[in-house]
Each structure stands twice: as C-alpha cells, then as structure tokens.
Design a protein around this motif. Structure first.
Motif, PDB file in Angstrom:
ATOM      1  N   ASP A 292      48.929   5.391 -13.829  1.00 45.68           N
ATOM      2  CA  ASP A 292      50.265   5.116 -13.281  1.00 45.68           C
ATOM      3  C   ASP A 292      50.353   5.578 -11.827  1.00 45.68           C
ATOM      4  OD1 ASP A 292      50.630   4.474 -15.868  1.00 45.68           O
ATOM      5  OD2 ASP A 292      52.330   5.822 -16.253  1.00 45.68           O
ATOM      6  N   ASP A 293      49.711   6.738 -11.559  1.00 49.50           N
ATOM      7  CA  ASP A 293      49.853   7.310 -10.219  1.00 49.50           C
ATOM      8  C   ASP A 293      48.675   6.978  -9.294  1.00 49.50           C
ATOM      9  OD1 ASP A 293      47.842   8.786 -11.280  1.00 49.50           O
ATOM     10  OD2 ASP A 293      48.840  10.738 -11.108  1.00 49.50           O
ATOM     11  N   GLY A 294      47.729   6.204  -9.804  1.00 49.01           N
ATOM     12  CA  GLY A 294      46.596   5.809  -8.967  1.00 49.01           C
ATOM     13  C   GLY A 294      45.591   6.910  -8.708  1.00 49.01           C
ATOM     14  N   SER A 295      45.670   8.016  -9.484  1.00 45.46           N
ATOM     15  CA  SER A 295      44.759   9.132  -9.238  1.00 45.46           C
ATOM     16  C   SER A 295      43.335   8.826  -9.686  1.00 45.46           C
ATOM     17  CB  SER A 295      45.274  10.408  -9.925  1.00 45.46           C
ATOM     18  OG  SER A 295      45.517  10.148 -11.291  1.00 45.46           O
ATOM     19  N   TYR A 296      43.164   7.761 -10.425  1.00 38.19           N
ATOM     20  CA  TYR A 296      41.832   7.361 -10.878  1.00 38.19           C
ATOM     21  C   TYR A 296      41.867   5.876 -11.209  1.00 38.19           C
ATOM     22  CZ  TYR A 296      37.368   7.621 -13.411  1.00 38.19           C
ATOM     23  OH  TYR A 296      36.069   7.444 -13.833  1.00 38.19           O
ATOM     24  N   GLY A 297      40.783   5.155 -10.980  1.00 38.28           N
ATOM     25  CA  GLY A 297      40.734   3.725 -11.259  1.00 38.28           C
ATOM     26  C   GLY A 297      41.784   2.992 -10.438  1.00 38.28           C
ATOM     27  N   LYS A 298      42.361   1.949 -11.081  1.00 39.66           N
ATOM     28  CA  LYS A 298      43.376   1.196 -10.356  1.00 39.66           C
ATOM     29  C   LYS A 298      44.749   1.789 -10.601  1.00 39.66           C
ATOM     30  CE  LYS A 298      40.819  -3.083 -10.514  1.00 39.66           C
ATOM     31  NZ  LYS A 298      40.621  -4.317 -11.263  1.00 39.66           N
ATOM     32  N   LYS A 299      45.629   1.619  -9.634  1.00 35.10           N
ATOM     33  CA  LYS A 299      47.005   2.089  -9.820  1.00 35.10           C
ATOM     34  C   LYS A 299      47.804   0.981 -10.499  1.00 35.10           C
ATOM     35  CE  LYS A 299      50.963   3.446  -6.939  1.00 35.10           C
ATOM     36  NZ  LYS A 299      51.786   4.354  -7.524  1.00 35.10           N
ATOM     37  N   GLY A 300      48.516   1.349 -11.538  1.00 40.92           N
ATOM     38  CA  GLY A 300      49.342   0.352 -12.207  1.00 40.92           C
ATOM     39  C   GLY A 300      49.407   0.604 -13.701  1.00 40.92           C
ATOM     40  N   LEU A 301      50.278  -0.192 -14.371  1.00 43.96           N
ATOM     41  CA  LEU A 301      50.440  -0.044 -15.818  1.00 43.96           C
ATOM     42  C   LEU A 301      49.351  -0.822 -16.544  1.00 43.96           C
ATOM     43  CD1 LEU A 301      54.301  -0.503 -16.087  1.00 43.96           C
ATOM     44  CD2 LEU A 301      53.004   1.645 -16.137  1.00 43.96           C
ATOM     45  N   VAL A 302      49.213  -0.508 -17.816  1.00 42.05           N
ATOM     46  CA  VAL A 302      48.187  -1.155 -18.626  1.00 42.05           C
ATOM     47  C   VAL A 302      48.358  -2.676 -18.618  1.00 42.05           C
ATOM     48  CG1 VAL A 302      49.479  -0.961 -20.785  1.00 42.05           C
ATOM     49  CG2 VAL A 302      46.980  -1.039 -20.844  1.00 42.05           C
ATOM     50  N   THR A 303      49.594  -3.128 -18.587  1.00 35.58           N
ATOM     51  CA  THR A 303      49.859  -4.568 -18.651  1.00 35.58           C
ATOM     52  C   THR A 303      49.299  -5.292 -17.422  1.00 35.58           C
ATOM     53  OG1 THR A 303      52.055  -3.992 -17.863  1.00 35.58           O
ATOM     54  CG2 THR A 303      51.858  -4.576 -20.178  1.00 35.58           C
ATOM     55  N   ALA A 304      49.309  -4.610 -16.281  1.00 36.62           N
ATOM     56  CA  ALA A 304      48.758  -5.219 -15.063  1.00 36.62           C
ATOM     57  C   ALA A 304      47.269  -5.480 -15.254  1.00 36.62           C
ATOM     58  CB  ALA A 304      48.999  -4.307 -13.863  1.00 36.62           C
ATOM     59  N   GLY A 305      46.583  -4.485 -15.836  1.00 35.51           N
ATOM     60  CA  GLY A 305      45.156  -4.648 -16.102  1.00 35.51           C
ATOM     61  C   GLY A 305      44.901  -5.775 -17.089  1.00 35.51           C
ATOM     62  N   MET A 306      45.764  -5.857 -18.098  1.00 34.23           N
ATOM     63  CA  MET A 306      45.596  -6.905 -19.109  1.00 34.23           C
ATOM     64  C   MET A 306      45.754  -8.288 -18.477  1.00 34.23           C
ATOM     65  SD  MET A 306      47.726  -5.120 -22.233  1.00 34.23           S
ATOM     66  CE  MET A 306      47.562  -6.488 -23.374  1.00 34.23           C
ATOM     67  N   GLU A 307      46.789  -8.440 -17.667  1.00 36.08           N
ATOM     68  CA  GLU A 307      47.046  -9.748 -17.025  1.00 36.08           C
ATOM     69  C   GLU A 307      45.873 -10.146 -16.138  1.00 36.08           C
ATOM     70  OE1 GLU A 307      50.335 -11.625 -16.478  1.00 36.08           O
ATOM     71  OE2 GLU A 307      51.817 -10.132 -17.154  1.00 36.08           O
ATOM     72  N   GLU A 308      45.318  -9.156 -15.460  1.00 39.24           N
ATOM     73  CA  GLU A 308      44.199  -9.439 -14.570  1.00 39.24           C
ATOM     74  C   GLU A 308      43.038 -10.067 -15.343  1.00 39.24           C
ATOM     75  OE1 GLU A 308      42.773  -6.037 -12.147  1.00 39.24           O
ATOM     76  OE2 GLU A 308      40.786  -6.892 -12.566  1.00 39.24           O
ATOM     77  N   VAL A 309      42.719  -9.461 -16.489  1.00 39.67           N
ATOM     78  CA  VAL A 309      41.613  -9.981 -17.291  1.00 39.67           C
ATOM     79  C   VAL A 309      41.957 -11.362 -17.849  1.00 39.67           C
ATOM     80  CG1 VAL A 309      40.171  -9.583 -19.320  1.00 39.67           C
ATOM     81  CG2 VAL A 309      40.846  -7.657 -17.875  1.00 39.67           C
ATOM     82  N   ILE A 310      43.160 -11.477 -18.375  1.00 40.12           N
ATOM     83  CA  ILE A 310      43.569 -12.736 -19.009  1.00 40.12           C
ATOM     84  C   ILE A 310      43.561 -13.886 -17.998  1.00 40.12           C
ATOM     85  CG2 ILE A 310      45.487 -13.926 -20.160  1.00 40.12           C
ATOM     86  CD1 ILE A 310      46.251 -11.122 -21.313  1.00 40.12           C
ATOM     87  N   ASN A 311      43.960 -13.588 -16.752  1.00 39.36           N
ATOM     88  CA  ASN A 311      43.975 -14.624 -15.724  1.00 39.36           C
ATOM     89  C   ASN A 311      42.580 -14.977 -15.243  1.00 39.36           C
ATOM     90  OD1 ASN A 311      46.738 -15.063 -15.673  1.00 39.36           O
ATOM     91  ND2 ASN A 311      47.071 -13.258 -14.370  1.00 39.36           N
ATOM     92  N   ARG A 312      41.649 -14.058 -15.486  1.00 39.86           N
ATOM     93  CA  ARG A 312      40.303 -14.230 -14.982  1.00 39.86           C
ATOM     94  C   ARG A 312      39.417 -14.985 -15.969  1.00 39.86           C
ATOM     95  NH1 ARG A 312      37.558  -8.586 -14.779  1.00 39.86           N
ATOM     96  NH2 ARG A 312      36.988  -9.160 -16.880  1.00 39.86           N
ATOM     97  N   GLU A 313      39.600 -14.677 -17.281  1.00 34.80           N
ATOM     98  CA  GLU A 313      38.715 -15.312 -18.252  1.00 34.80           C
ATOM     99  C   GLU A 313      39.435 -15.516 -19.591  1.00 34.80           C
ATOM    100  OE1 GLU A 313      35.591 -12.657 -20.000  1.00 34.80           O
ATOM    101  OE2 GLU A 313      36.260 -11.311 -18.394  1.00 34.80           O
ATOM    102  N   LYS A 314      38.794 -16.306 -20.442  1.00 34.68           N
ATOM    103  CA  LYS A 314      39.410 -16.618 -21.721  1.00 34.68           C
ATOM    104  C   LYS A 314      39.279 -15.412 -22.661  1.00 34.68           C
ATOM    105  CE  LYS A 314      39.293 -19.926 -25.524  1.00 34.68           C
ATOM    106  NZ  LYS A 314      38.809 -19.081 -26.616  1.00 34.68           N
ATOM    107  N   VAL A 315      40.406 -14.951 -23.181  1.00 30.42           N
ATOM    108  CA  VAL A 315      40.407 -13.828 -24.119  1.00 30.42           C
ATOM    109  C   VAL A 315      40.790 -14.373 -25.488  1.00 30.42           C
ATOM    110  CG1 VAL A 315      41.521 -11.654 -24.729  1.00 30.42           C
ATOM    111  CG2 VAL A 315      40.962 -12.136 -22.340  1.00 30.42           C
TER     112      VAL A 315
END
Ligand SMILES: Cc1cc2nc3c(=O)[nH]c(=O)nc-3n(C[C@H](O)[C@H](O)[C@H](O)COP(=O)(O)OP(=O)(O)OC[C@H]3O[C@@H](n4cnc5c(N)ncnc54)[C@H](O)[C@@H]3O)c2cc1C
Ligand code: SF4
Ligand code: FES
Lengths: 495, 276
Positions: free
Chosen positions: B157-180
């Motif tokens: 959430d605070d960007g202290s490690y990995g990407k900054k953002g909520l879990v849903t942002a990460g999920m959308e990124e994957v879903i938009n990138r490839e077929k899940v």
C-alpha cells in the motif's frame, strides 16, 4: 419376549417381594400422596446454574416406593425403552436396599443418574403406570426414584466398577461419546474388547456436556460415569474426527475390527427467513455450546457470548427450554419462547415447561417469526411475528399450525436463539460412500443388530433416529454392542 | 495435545509455528484448516494449515496477532504445548490443470495460499502469485512462493516494497496482460470482496477462502454461516472455499464483527496482564 415375561414373573414371586406386598394393603398404598420433588427457589435459581431439582431424601423415596403396587402385569415396563425392571428396583427402595436398586437399574440402563433427570417419564413409564391408566391418579414418581437410587450409589462412594470378561485384545472403535457411544463402549468393554472412543470435541459426553445445561444435568455426574469407564479400560481420544483425522480404513489398518457410530444429530436447522444471519441470532447448539462447553458466561474463559435483555427463543422442545432458561440466567429481562403450536403439542418434558414458567419465562405460543431487522451494526433489534391457529393433525399427529393473515406485529429483541430442530451429522455418511442412508441423512441399520450396510459398522442414537432421546440412544448403543459381539465372534469362528 | 517444535517471527505481529500433529500431517490437503484451543480456559479458533511434513509428523500454522488468542499463541515458545488441535477440517481445495491461475494473497492470507500455489503448480498450471500487504515488513513467505510460482508480483500500500498499490491493481495488470483461467483470492474480507469484484468484471472464475468465526468446526453450531448465492452455508464443512462471486462479503464482514466490543475489551485486559 416370552422369556422376559417369565423372568419378571419369577423375580416377582420371590419370597421377599411376595412378603412385602402383604405388608401393606393396596388400598392403603393408593391412598398415599405422590411425593413432591424439592426444588430451588425459582427467583433465586433463575440467576444461577445450580441444579433445580435437589433430589429426594431417603425417607421421601421410601414413602414414594410404598405407593407402588408391584403389579402382576407391570405396564410401566412396557413404557420404558430399555425395559428396566421397575417394580423390582422400587421394591428394593422400599426395603431400603438402595445399592440393590442401583444394581437393578444398571442391568438395563447404563446411565440411570442421567436418565432419572432427563427422560420424558410422563410419556414413557409414568404414562403407562397403573395409577395413570386405571386409577386416574398421579403415577409413581419412577423418574425421581431412579435418580434417587443412582445418586445414592454415586454418593455412597461405593460405585461398583462393572465386571469385565477376560480381555480378548480385539480392538473396536466407538465414534462419538454421547449417550449412544458411551453405552456401546461400556458393554463392549464388558464383553472383553479393547475399546477406544473417538470424540470430535475436546470433551467427552456429547449432548450431555455441550447441550443440556448444568441446572438440569450437572457435568460432574457425567464425569463420574466416564471415570468409571476409564477404570474399565476404555480409552478416550478427544479432538479426533473419524473420517477426517483418520479414515475408517486407516483405523482398520491399525487393527480395529468393528465400529459403533453414535455421531448424533449435530446439524442445526435454521428457518431461512430474512435477517436470520444478523448478529445476535444463534442456533441453540451454538448458544448452549458457548455457555456449557466453552463457559462463555464465566469471566475467566476466553470465549465470548452475546446475551441481551430481550431474548426470543424459537421452538418448543427441550433444547428451546434449555436455551430460554439459560438466557434468563444470563440476565435477560424478557426471556421468551416463541412457538408455532400450543403448549399441548410442545415436545419438551412437562417438568421443564413447568420450571420455565416458575422462573418467569414468557410463553408466546401460537406465534411464529417471519423476519428479523438489524441496527446499523448488523445486530438484531426487532422481529416480525405472526399469530397462528391450529388446523388438522399433520403427519406427526400434532395439529398443524396455520398462519393468521394480517396478524403480524413487531417486537423488540436483541438476541434470538433458533431451536427448530437438528439434522443428522453428515460427517460419517460423507466419509463412507458405501454407507446406506435415508433421504433425511440418517444411517440405515438392521433394527435387531444395529448393523449398517457396511458389515463392520454399526450405528445408533440420533444418527439413526434423527433427534430423539438419551434413553433411546443408550438402548441403541447397548443393542449394537451385542450385535457387534455376535458379528465379531462369528467372524472369528469362520476363520 | 500438540507440542510447538519451531517458532519463527515473519514480522513483529506474524508468527510461524510448527506443531507436532502426526495424524493431521498425514491426512491434510491444501485448503484444510485446524481448530485449536490453547488451554483449559481458551476459546476455539480456526487456523489454516500452511504446510505439513508427513515424515516428521508436523503441521505449520501462520498466525497474525489480532486478538487475545492469536496474541497468546504468538507469545508461546518452542516446547510449549497447545492443549487441543483438531483437524484437518473443511473441504480440500479442488486442484486441477486449467491453464493460467492468478493467486492473490493479502496479509496472512498468503499462508493458506501457499499449499494451493504448490498444488496448482504441481498439477501443471502456470501460476502467477500476487503478494499484497500494507508495507514491506508484512510481506511473508516470499521465497517459498517464488519456488512454486512462475511469477511473483509484490504489492504494498505504501510502496515500501515491490509496486505501490492495492492488490486489485496488480490483479488488473495481469488480467489485462494475459488470459487468466482461474483466480484465487485469500486475505482480509475486504480484500477478497474487491478482488472478487475485479475478476467479476472480466468473468474469471474465482475462489475465495473464508475466515469466519467458528466454534466447533464440524457443522454443529452454525457460527460460521454466511449467505453464498442466496443460500445459507456453513463455512467449516461446506467451505472454507467458495465461488467468490457468490459470497455475501458484506454479511460476512458484519458477522466477523459480532464480538468486536468483547474482543477489544478482552484484548486490552490481556495487554495489561502481559505488561504487568
Ligand atoms: C439442549 C438439548 C437438550 C436435550 N434434552 C433432552 C432431554 O431432556 N431428554 C432426552 O431424552 N433427550 C434430550 N435431548 C436429546 C438427546 O440429548 C439426544 O437424543 C442424545 O444425546 C443423542 O445421543 P447420541 O449419542 O446419539 O448423540 P450425541 O449426544 O449428539 O453425541 C454425538 C457425539 O459424536 C461426536 N461426533 C460426531 N461425529 C463424529 C466423528 N466423525 N468423529 C468423532 N466424533 C464425532 C459429536 O461431537 C458428539 O459429541 C436434548 C438435546 C439437546 C441438544
Ligand atoms: S405400573 Fe406403576 S404401580 Fe404398577 S408396578 Fe409399575 S410403577 Fe408400580
Ligand atoms: S463452526 Fe460450528 S458449524 Fe461451522
């Protein structure tokens, strides 16, 4: 059956009993008043968990035993699901042989101290007593006397450990430690088997522990029985779910030759009406388990419970009475029973209904909840209730409740306990695909041997009958133990 | 009775315990949980089995300090004994080869996700794992997850490690990138709720593992009940995993808060005794 009748006759004609009958005229006996059970003061006891019935003093029990006519055809016995030799034990009390009376009870009843307290005597032995049937007088207080003899034995410190046959080293398993499992385990140990009782919960006793409250059945009493069973060599494994922790096949590999399943009717039913999952609404199993098994009402224990000022308990059985009287004891200002039929149809023991009334429980008979409403935190705050009337009898023989249209009204409630019945525990049937079950999920057994469709598995109690009674569960357990004994011995002979 | 054999702090408030429980270690499968009671006066709480070692006869639990019982557990040490451990409970995870599976774990929800990820990978799936937490020190089991995942995405959430953002942002990124083909979401109820809403937009079948209040864990009390697709189900026996798009998460969250006041009070009291 014939030899049982002859046996009873032979016992009745023993000299001491024949002589005893002559000591007092039947007329005199029938003119005596039925003894009253000493009880705790309703206004005091509805704030504590002390047992309501205090038990008879010896002189009271002796006085009551004089009323019994020692009938030539003791109809009381036909009302007893396990066929206790009722006149014999009562006459033993009359001659002050209390230990003997306890032995007579234990010939057919594994837990007389429990049954004397929780059996629906008014529908069984006492209903069939000569006094009820022919004299139109209050029956002999058979239940009170049963309890008296069993308690006397326990308090005498001379509780006998039942004799067991020479240990045969054959391992058998009992699944569930309710009355059915305990009765089966006791008899199997007497036959000489190496018995292990598996129990899913952390305590032994089934409904006797987690369901029926202290004010009706003190836990201590069940513990004494369990201690005796340990002394007989029976092993108890709590926190062990057969079908999950280990399968029947795993256990067979460990050397278990046969099993008795007494897994009970654990699955609570809900009414599936709107709002039923609001906070503050419990099944009676949850409510009673939190209080009885987890001691939620005690500060020292970690388990919490919600119990408010306006408590509605839905149902009219023993479980409903236990819940509503528990709510009162936890400080409810209004503890109400909401039951869709009338008092006559209530399945609860008559004595529990009487005690509940004395304790200030409000009875809303011929009423039924339709919907619950919550506050902004999701806690129940109101219930919509509908009035009912009675129609024609239904399949259960009780008159069917019919809603009165337009009679709905709202009441304030902050706690609701749903006590409208239970379904059989599905764990075992799910774990054993070959096991034959009915459409209701009860296990199908041969009524004489209690053997299921899987030859090495026997079953009894609520898992076979649906929600029934302690005495029927125990009777099943004993019958199944005999069936298992025969099955195993025949198998040994065949090899 | 179960002895604690190992203890490891994942973070200040998250502890891993390895318990002696040979029978459970033998029969447990991914998705299963146990109910534990610390001592005579303790309450019964459910904990998902994170991993097990059949040979050693041990099971591993990951516990986050949230209330009295979890705090007491976290304060127990190697050699201490937990009075009651019963299981394995619940219905095991349905694992098969479906193609690409997205596994989103939030907070300690990562612990129950571990055996699922392992199972999915062994069944031949492409597994993309998202580890999400408020901040870096709450990210757990990263190395173990990497072992069984084709890809691991860390979100804070605070960007202290990995990407900054909520879990849903990460999920959308994957879903938009490839077929899940399938998605698992396990974590706090609110995270599962929004995770489920995200995959619903894309019509991706999604499984959530529910962590309701429980007492017996055998279907006897109904404390764990929640509406699934309009019907009341018992999480301990019918679940804990359900079609996430059918779960009434709002009701579940309300029910999780049933003892909020009592729990808060008890926790404060407990903290005082610990400090004293
Ligand atoms: C609140 C309440 C009040 C009652 N009052 C009365 C009364 O006054 N008089 C009366 O006669 N009857 C009464 N009854 C009914 C009576 O208690 C039951 O009929 C009786 O207990 C049934 O006995 P049982 O041995 O079949 O099952 P239970 O007593 O239900 O015991 C079953 C046990 O099996 C265990 N179990 C289940 N599955 C497994 C598994 N797979 N592995 C290991 N263990 C397992 C359960 O945890 C449980 O402890 C009451 C019931 C309740 C709930
Ligand atoms: S029927 Fe009544 S009076 Fe006759 S033996 Fe039985 S208890 Fe006694
Ligand atoms: S926890 Fe009691 S029924 Fe699920």
């Amino acid at each position: 059956m014939e030899n049982i009748a002859e046996y009873l006759k032979a016992e009745r004609s023993q000299e001491w009993r024949a002589e005893l009958r002559k000591r007092m005229k039947a007329k005199e006996r029938t003119s005596l008043e039925r003894i009253k059970m000493p009880e705790e003061d309703p206004d005091v006891r509805n704030k504590n968990s002390v047992e309501v019935n205090r038990g008879l003093f010896p002189e009271m029990a002796i006085a009551e035993s004089h009323r019994c006519l020692d009938c030539p055809d003791p109809t009381c016995i036909t009302g007893c699901p396990v066929g206790i030799n009722i006149p014999k034990f009562i006459k033993q009390i009359e001659v002050e042989d209390f230990a003997g009376a306890a032995i007579t009870l234990k010939e057919t009843n594994a837990l007389p101290a429990v049954c004397g307290r929780v059996c629906p005597q008014e529908k069984q032995c006492e209903l069939n007593c000569f006094y009820t049937q022919k004299l139109n007088k209050p029956p002999i207080a058979i239940g009170y006397l049963e309890r008296f003899a069993a308690d006397w034995e326990r308090n005498s410190g001379q509780m006998s450990i039942p004799k067991t046959e020479k240990k045969n080293k054959i391992k058998v398993g009992v699944v569930g430690s309710g009355p059915a499992g305990l009765a089966a385990a006791g008899d199997l140990a007497k036959y000489g088997y190496d018995v292990t009782v598996f129990e899913a919960l952390h305590e032994v006793g089934g409904v006797l522990k987690y369901g029926i409250p202290e004010f009706r059945l003190p836990n201590e009493l069940v513990d004494v029985e369990i201690e005796t069973m340990r002394k007989m060599g029976i092993k108890f494994r709590t926190d062990f779910i057969v079908g999950k922790t280990a399968s029947f096949d795993d256990l067979k590999e460990e050397g278990f030759k046969a099993f008795f399943v007494g897994s009970g009717a654990g699955l609570p039913r809900f009414m599936n009406i709107p709002g039923e999952n609001l906070n503050g609404i419990f099944s009676s199993n949850e409510y009673l388990t939190r209080i009885n098994l987890m001691h939620a009402a005690s500060e020292e224990y970690d388990t919490p419970v919600i119990s408010g000022k306006n408590v509605a308990v839905i149902g009219g059985g023993n479980t409903a009475m236990d819940s509503v009287r528990t709510a009162k004891r936890l400080g409810a200002e209004k503890a109400m029973i909401i039951y869709r039929r009338s008092e006559v149809e209530m399945p609860a023991r008559v004595e529990e209904i009487k005690h509940a009334k004395e304790e200030g429980i409000i009875f809303m008979n011929l009423h039924n909840p339709l919907e619950y409403y919550g506050d902004e935190n999701g806690r129940v705050k109101q219930a919509k209730i509908q009035k009912m009337e009675l129609g024609e009898p239904d399949a259960s023989g009780r008159r069917r409740p019919i809603p009165i249209e337009g009679s709905e009204f709202i009441i304030d409630v902050d706690t609701v306990v749903v006590s409208v019945g239970v379904s059989p525990n599905p764990l075992i049937p799910q774990a054993l695909k070959d096991l034959k079950v009915t459409d209701w999920g009860t296990i199908v057994v041969d009524p004489d041997t209690m053997q299921s469709s899987v030859p090495e598995i026997f079953a009894g109690g609520d898992i076979v009958r649906g929600g029934a009674t302690v005495i029927l569960a125990m009777g099943d357990g004993r019958k199944a133990a005999a069936g298992m004994h025969k099955y195993i011995q025949e198998k040994i002979k065949a090899n | 009775m179960s002895k604690i054999l190992e203890k490891e702090f994942f973070s200040k408030n998250v502890v891993k315990l390895v318990l002696e429980a040979p029978e459970i270690a033998k029969t447990r499968k991914p998705g299963h949980f146990v109910i534990i009671r610390i001592d005579e006066k303790g309450e019964r709480i459910p904990l998902t089995i994170s991993s097990a070692d059949e040979k050693k006869g041990t099971i591993t639990l990951v516990i986050q300090k949230v209330g009295v019982t979890s705090a007491k557990l976290c304060n127990m040490n190697v050699g201490d004994v937990i009075m009651d451990v019963v299981g394995p409970l619940g219905t095991a995870t349905h694992i098969e080869k479906v193609g690409t599976v997205l596994c989103a774990g939030g907070g300690v929800g990562v612990a129950p996700m571990l055996p699922i990820v392992e199972g999915l990978k062994k069944a031949g799936n492409r597994v993309i794992t998202i580890l999400a937490a408020r901040s870096k020190d709450l990210i757990i089991l990263e190395d173990q997850m990497r072992e069984y995942s084709d890809e691991v995405i860390v979100m804070t959430d605070d960007g202290s490690y990995g990407k900054k953002g909520l879990v849903t942002a990460g999920m959308e990124e994957v879903i938009n990138r490839e077929k899940v083909d399938l998605c698992f979401v396990i974590g706090p109820a609110i995270m599962m709720k929004f995770g489920a809403l995200t995959t619903k937009k894309y019509n991706i079948p999604t499984v959530a593992s529910l962590n309701t209040i429980m007492v017996d864990g055998t279907g006897m009390c109904g404390a764990c009940r929640v509406h699934i697709g309009g019907k009341t189900r018992f999480v301990c026996v019918d679940g804990p995993e359900f079609d996430a798009h059918q779960v009434d998460f709002d009701e579940m969250m309300t029910r999780l808060g049933a003892y909020k006041d009592q729990e808060y009070e008890a926790y404060q009291k407990y903290l005082q005794t610990v400090e004293a």
